[in-house]
Design an enzyme around this catalytic site. Structure first.
Site, PDB file in Angstrom:
ATOM      1  CE1 TYR A   1       2.700   5.193   5.772  1.00 27.03           C
ATOM      2  CE2 TYR A   1       2.355   6.826   7.510  1.00 27.03           C
ATOM      3  CZ  TYR A   1       1.952   6.211   6.329  1.00 27.03           C
ATOM      4  OH  TYR A   1       0.800   6.623   5.703  1.00 27.03           O
TER       5      TYR A   1
ATOM      6  CG  ASP B   1       3.837   2.115   3.277  1.00 24.69           C
ATOM      7  OD1 ASP B   1       4.301   2.331   2.144  1.00 24.69           O
ATOM      8  OD2 ASP B   1       2.652   2.361   3.581  1.00 24.69           O
TER       9      ASP B   1
ATOM     10  CG  HIS C   1      -0.534  -1.528   2.949  1.00 19.82           C
ATOM     11  ND1 HIS C   1       0.557  -1.012   2.297  1.00 19.82           N
ATOM     12  CD2 HIS C   1      -1.391  -0.485   3.111  1.00 19.82           C
ATOM     13  CE1 HIS C   1       0.385   0.280   2.073  1.00 19.82           C
ATOM     14  NE2 HIS C   1      -0.799   0.619   2.566  1.00 19.82           N
TER      15      HIS C   1
END
EC number: 3.1.11.2
Length: 263
Positions: free
Chosen positions: A122, A152, A240
Site C-alpha cells: 500500500y 494499491d 475501490h
C-alpha cells in the site's frame, strides 16, 4: 463383474484478489469481505487499508480463511495490509517480512512442494516512486519461487490508459523510475497483459473528478502463460474495485464418480 468406482479430477486454479478495503474495523465490513471472498472462491487475497492498529487489531478470519498475515500501523487506525490464504491451500509458511508502518507484507512458503512468495503493498500518496523502489528492493532479496504481488500503488502507471483525464499525479520521470523498478524484478501488470487495448478503472477521485487504475496484480514475466483470466470488478462496499486473477495451479479437485468394470 462388479463395477468399481473411480474418482474423476480436474484442475483447480488459484483465484487471486487484490482490494483496497478502506477500513475493516467495523464488524459488518469484515463479514462482507469474508463473505465475498468465499463467494468468489478466492484462494489468495491481498488487502490494503485495513486500518488496524497494532495491539488493537480485530479478528479477521473465518473457517474458510482461518489465518490472516497482517502488518498494522503502530499507533493509529490507518494504512495496514493483510494476506488471507484459503484453508484448503495448505500453505506452509517459510518466512514473513512486514513494514513497521503497515505499508507492505511479504510472505513466502510452500504449496504442494512448490515455493511461492506473496506480497501486498500500500503505497502512500506522496513520494510514490521512492517508496515503491525501496519496497521492491526488499522484495527482490526476499523472493523465492513464484512471485505474486498485489497492491494499491496510489498512482496510474501509464498516463493515457490508466487515467480518464490522461494525467498522473507524479512526473513522467518518476513514472519511468517505477516502471524500471518493476522491470528489474521482471514483474508485469497482469490485467494489462490480458487486456492490452482496454480501459478500465479501479478508483474514482472526487476532488479531481478522475477515474484511475491504481490497483494492480503483478507476476513475473515467465509466469504469464499461467494466467487464465484477469478482471476488474465494480466497487461495492469499498471505494475501490477489486482486481481478480485466475491462474493455473498444481491443485486438482474431485468432480464426480465414474464406474468401470473390474478387469
Amino acid at each position: 463383474m462388479a463395477p468399481r468406482p473411480l474418482m474423476i479430477y480436474e484442475p483447480d486454479p488459484f483465484r487471486i484478489l487484490s482490494l483496497n478495503c478502506h477500513g475493516l474495523n467495523i464488524p459488518e465490513r469484515r463479514t462482507q469481505l469474508l463473505r465475498d471472498l468465499y463467494a468468489r472462491r478466492i484462494s489468495i487475497a491481498f488487502l490494503q487499508e485495513t486500518h488496524f492498529k497494532e495491539g488493537a487489531a480485530p479478528m479477521l478470519k473465518s473457517k474458510h480463511y482461518p489465518n490472516a498475515a497482517c502488518s498494522n500501523h503502530p499507533t493509529a487506525r490507518r494504512a495496514g495490509v493483510a494476506i488471507l490464504l484459503e484453508a484448503k491451500l495448505q500453505f506452509r509458511e517459510a518466512d514473513r517480512l512486514s513494514d513497521a508502518n503497515g505499508r507492505y507484507l511479504l510472505h513466502k512458503g510452500d504449496i504442494q512442494e512448490r515455493r511461492y512468495t506473496f506480497a501486498t503493498l500500500y503505497v502512500p500518496n506522496n513520494n510514490q516512486a521512492q517508496y515503491i523502489g525501496k519496497s521492491l528492493l526488499k522484495l527482490s532479496s526476499f523472493t523465492e519461487g513464484t512471485l505474486i504481488l498485489g497492491g494499491d500503488f496510489n498512482v496510474p502507471l501509464h498516463r493515457l490508459t490508466n487515467s480518464s483525464t490522461g494525467h498522473s499525479c507524479i512526473t513522467q520521470g518518476a513514472l519511468r523510475n517505477i516502471l524500471k523498478s518493476l522491470r528489474n524484478l521482471r514483474l508485469v501488470d497482469c490485467w494489462c497483459a490480458m487486456h492490452p487495448d482496454d480501459r478500465e478503472y479501479t478508483h474514482y477521485t472526487t476532488i479531481h473528478k478522475r477515474y484511475s487504475r491504481i490497483d494492480y496484480i503483478f507476476m513475473q514475466q515467465e509466469q504469464l502463460t499461467r494466467i487464465q483470466t484477469a478482471e476488474i470488478g465494480a466497487a461495492h462496499w469499498s471505494d475501490h474495485g477489486p482486481v481478480t486473477l485466475k491462474i493455473d495451479s498444481p491443485r486438482m479437485r474431485p468432480t464426480s464418480w465414474a464406474w468401470r468394470l473390474q478387469d
